[in-house]
Motif scaffolding. Structure first.
Motif, PDB file in Angstrom:
ATOM      1  N   TYR A  86       0.831  -1.208   0.000  1.00 13.74           N
ATOM      2  CA  TYR A  86       0.000   0.000   0.000  1.00 13.74           C
ATOM      3  C   TYR A  86       0.868   1.261   0.000  1.00 13.74           C
ATOM      4  N   GLU A  87       1.972   1.220   0.729  1.00 15.42           N
ATOM      5  CA  GLU A  87       2.870   2.382   0.766  1.00 15.42           C
ATOM      6  C   GLU A  87       3.449   2.677  -0.616  1.00 15.42           C
ATOM      7  N   GLU A  88       3.864   1.644  -1.329  1.00 13.68           N
ATOM      8  CA  GLU A  88       4.429   1.859  -2.662  1.00 13.68           C
ATOM      9  C   GLU A  88       3.411   2.500  -3.593  1.00 13.68           C
ATOM     10  N   ALA A  89       2.171   2.071  -3.498  1.00 12.08           N
ATOM     11  CA  ALA A  89       1.121   2.673  -4.324  1.00 12.08           C
ATOM     12  C   ALA A  89       0.862   4.118  -3.898  1.00 12.08           C
ATOM     13  N   ARG A  90       0.837   4.365  -2.591  1.00 14.15           N
ATOM     14  CA  ARG A  90       0.595   5.715  -2.074  1.00 14.15           C
ATOM     15  C   ARG A  90       1.717   6.666  -2.492  1.00 14.15           C
ATOM     16  N   VAL A  91       2.951   6.211  -2.440  1.00 11.12           N
ATOM     17  CA  VAL A  91       4.085   7.031  -2.874  1.00 11.12           C
ATOM     18  C   VAL A  91       3.950   7.355  -4.364  1.00 11.12           C
ATOM     19  N   ALA A  92       3.527   6.390  -5.153  1.00 14.81           N
ATOM     20  CA  ALA A  92       3.328   6.652  -6.587  1.00 14.81           C
ATOM     21  C   ALA A  92       2.285   7.749  -6.788  1.00 14.81           C
ATOM     22  N   MET A  93       1.232   7.730  -5.999  1.00 15.62           N
ATOM     23  CA  MET A  93       0.190   8.744  -6.142  1.00 15.62           C
ATOM     24  C   MET A  93       0.673  10.123  -5.702  1.00 15.62           C
ATOM     25  N   PHE A  94       1.281  10.204  -4.530  1.00 15.62           N
ATOM     26  CA  PHE A  94       1.598  11.507  -3.948  1.00 15.62           C
ATOM     27  C   PHE A  94       2.965  12.053  -4.314  1.00 15.62           C
ATOM     28  N   PHE A  95       3.827  11.247  -4.896  1.00 12.43           N
ATOM     29  CA  PHE A  95       5.089  11.762  -5.389  1.00 12.43           C
ATOM     30  C   PHE A  95       5.037  11.841  -6.915  1.00 12.43           C
ATOM     31  N   VAL A  96       4.908  10.712  -7.577  1.00  9.22           N
ATOM     32  CA  VAL A  96       4.942  10.678  -9.040  1.00  9.22           C
ATOM     33  C   VAL A  96       3.691  11.314  -9.642  1.00  9.22           C
ATOM     34  N   GLY A  97       2.506  10.873  -9.207  1.00  9.15           N
ATOM     35  CA  GLY A  97       1.262  11.400  -9.744  1.00  9.15           C
ATOM     36  C   GLY A  97       1.105  12.886  -9.482  1.00  9.15           C
ATOM     37  N   ALA A  98       1.386  13.317  -8.256  1.00  6.30           N
ATOM     38  CA  ALA A  98       1.261  14.739  -7.919  1.00  6.30           C
ATOM     39  C   ALA A  98       2.275  15.571  -8.696  1.00  6.30           C
ATOM     40  N   ARG A  99       3.495  15.048  -8.848  1.00  2.00           N
ATOM     41  CA  ARG A  99       4.525  15.784  -9.598  1.00  2.00           C
ATOM     42  C   ARG A  99       4.101  16.000 -11.045  1.00  2.00           C
ATOM     43  N   LYS A 100       3.410  15.010 -11.638  1.00  4.66           N
ATOM     44  CA  LYS A 100       2.916  15.168 -13.019  1.00  4.66           C
ATOM     45  C   LYS A 100       1.911  16.305 -13.121  1.00  4.66           C
ATOM     46  N   HIS A 101       1.267  16.642 -12.010  1.00  3.34           N
ATOM     47  CA  HIS A 101       0.320  17.757 -11.973  1.00  3.34           C
ATOM     48  C   HIS A 101       0.989  19.046 -11.487  1.00  3.34           C
ATOM     49  N   GLY A 102       2.326  19.040 -11.412  1.00  6.34           N
ATOM     50  CA  GLY A 102       3.063  20.229 -11.000  1.00  6.34           C
ATOM     51  C   GLY A 102       3.062  20.474  -9.504  1.00  6.34           C
ATOM     52  N   LEU A 103       2.760  19.450  -8.724  1.00  6.86           N
ATOM     53  CA  LEU A 103       2.676  19.594  -7.272  1.00  6.86           C
ATOM     54  C   LEU A 103       3.787  18.785  -6.611  1.00  6.86           C
ATOM     55  N   GLY A 104       4.661  19.448  -5.893  1.00  7.21           N
ATOM     56  CA  GLY A 104       5.755  18.756  -5.212  1.00  7.21           C
ATOM     57  C   GLY A 104       5.684  18.828  -3.700  1.00  7.21           C
ATOM     58  N   SER A 105       4.679  19.505  -3.160  1.00 10.12           N
ATOM     59  CA  SER A 105       4.635  19.740  -1.713  1.00 10.12           C
ATOM     60  C   SER A 105       4.425  18.471  -0.887  1.00 10.12           C
ATOM     61  N   PHE A 106       3.768  17.464  -1.432  1.00  6.73           N
ATOM     62  CA  PHE A 106       3.594  16.217  -0.673  1.00  6.73           C
ATOM     63  C   PHE A 106       4.941  15.540  -0.433  1.00  6.73           C
ATOM     64  N   GLU A 107       5.893  15.771  -1.320  1.00 13.05           N
ATOM     65  CA  GLU A 107       7.226  15.184  -1.157  1.00 13.05           C
ATOM     66  C   GLU A 107       7.965  15.774   0.036  1.00 13.05           C
ATOM     67  N   GLU A 108       7.511  16.925   0.512  1.00  9.89           N
ATOM     68  CA  GLU A 108       8.152  17.578   1.652  1.00  9.89           C
ATOM     69  C   GLU A 108       7.745  16.941   2.972  1.00  9.89           C
ATOM     70  N   GLY A 109       6.715  16.101   2.951  1.00  8.33           N
ATOM     71  CA  GLY A 109       6.365  15.388   4.166  1.00  8.33           C
ATOM     72  C   GLY A 109       4.906  15.026   4.285  1.00  8.33           C
ATOM     73  N   ILE A 110       4.667  13.751   4.463  1.00  4.60           N
ATOM     74  CA  ILE A 110       3.364  13.205   4.846  1.00  4.60           C
ATOM     75  C   ILE A 110       3.665  12.126   5.886  1.00  4.60           C
ATOM     76  N   VAL A 111       2.971  12.171   6.999  1.00  5.71           N
ATOM     77  CA  VAL A 111       3.104  11.096   7.984  1.00  5.71           C
ATOM     78  C   VAL A 111       1.772  10.368   8.086  1.00  5.71           C
ATOM     79  N   ILE A 112       1.834   9.139   8.541  1.00  5.58           N
ATOM     80  CA  ILE A 112       0.636   8.322   8.689  1.00  5.58           C
ATOM     81  C   ILE A 112       0.193   8.369  10.145  1.00  5.58           C
ATOM     82  N   ALA A 113      -1.064   8.752  10.354  1.00  6.56           N
ATOM     83  CA  ALA A 113      -1.624   8.800  11.702  1.00  6.56           C
ATOM     84  C   ALA A 113      -2.339   7.504  12.065  1.00  6.56           C
ATOM     85  N   ARG A 114      -2.801   6.775  11.043  1.00  2.00           N
ATOM     86  CA  ARG A 114      -3.552   5.536  11.306  1.00  2.00           C
ATOM     87  C   ARG A 114      -3.596   4.677  10.049  1.00  2.00           C
ATOM     88  N   HIS A 115      -3.491   3.357  10.233  1.00  2.52           N
ATOM     89  CA  HIS A 115      -3.728   2.367   9.179  1.00  2.52           C
ATOM     90  C   HIS A 115      -4.838   1.430   9.641  1.00  2.52           C
TER      91      HIS A 115
END
Length: 137
Positions: A33-62
């Motif tokens: 699940y983490e690998e998929a989430r990283v693809a969404m918030f790093f690679v996918g977001a970067r394709k939309h010109g958004l890099g701020s998620f790469e600066e930090g996301i922490v998990i509060a609950r799984h």
């Protein structure tokens, strides 16, 4: 038909993911699940010109439901969407498919975080805009 998009990512199953019974170890589902989430918030977001998620996301609950064992073999397909957006957190919902059969469901509460400053932060307007197509209403 849903009124929101799902982000889809294929994740390889590695030999190291296996347990003594020849199935993907329950804890390793978090890694898939983490690998998929990283693809969404790093690679996918970067394709939309958004890099701020790469600066930090922490998990509060799984939260994970295991529906069937996953064996070593072909990559699994993880489909993700956003089930809740709050001021300073959002919840990612997942379904993991093995050979087109639903094997697991999960949710992760994600918190945007200033890693350098060591504290959580609110979602920006640009981040909310990126999440919008994936939000289940």
């Amino acid at each position: 038909m849903t009124d929101y998009e799902r982000f889809v990512h294929h994740v390889p199953v590695r030999w190291s993911d296996m347990d003594a019974y020849g199935h993907v170890n329950n804890a390793r589902f978090l890694t898939l699940y983490e690998e998929a989430r990283v693809a969404m918030f790093f690679v996918g977001a970067r394709k939309h010109g958004l890099g701020s998620f790469e600066e930090g996301i922490v998990i509060a609950r799984h939260e994970i439901d295991y529906l069937r064992p996953v064996d070593y073999g072909d990559p699994v397909r993880v489909e993700m969407w956003i089930s809740e957006v709050r001021a300073a957190s959002f919840t990612v919902a997942y379904e993991l498919f093995d050979a087109d059969v639903l094997a697991s469901r999960a949710k992760s509460v994600c918190v945007p975080y200033h890693l350098a400053q060591g504290h959580p932060r609110r979602l920006t307007d640009a981040e909310r805009e990126f999440l919008r197509p994936y939000v289940a209403s």
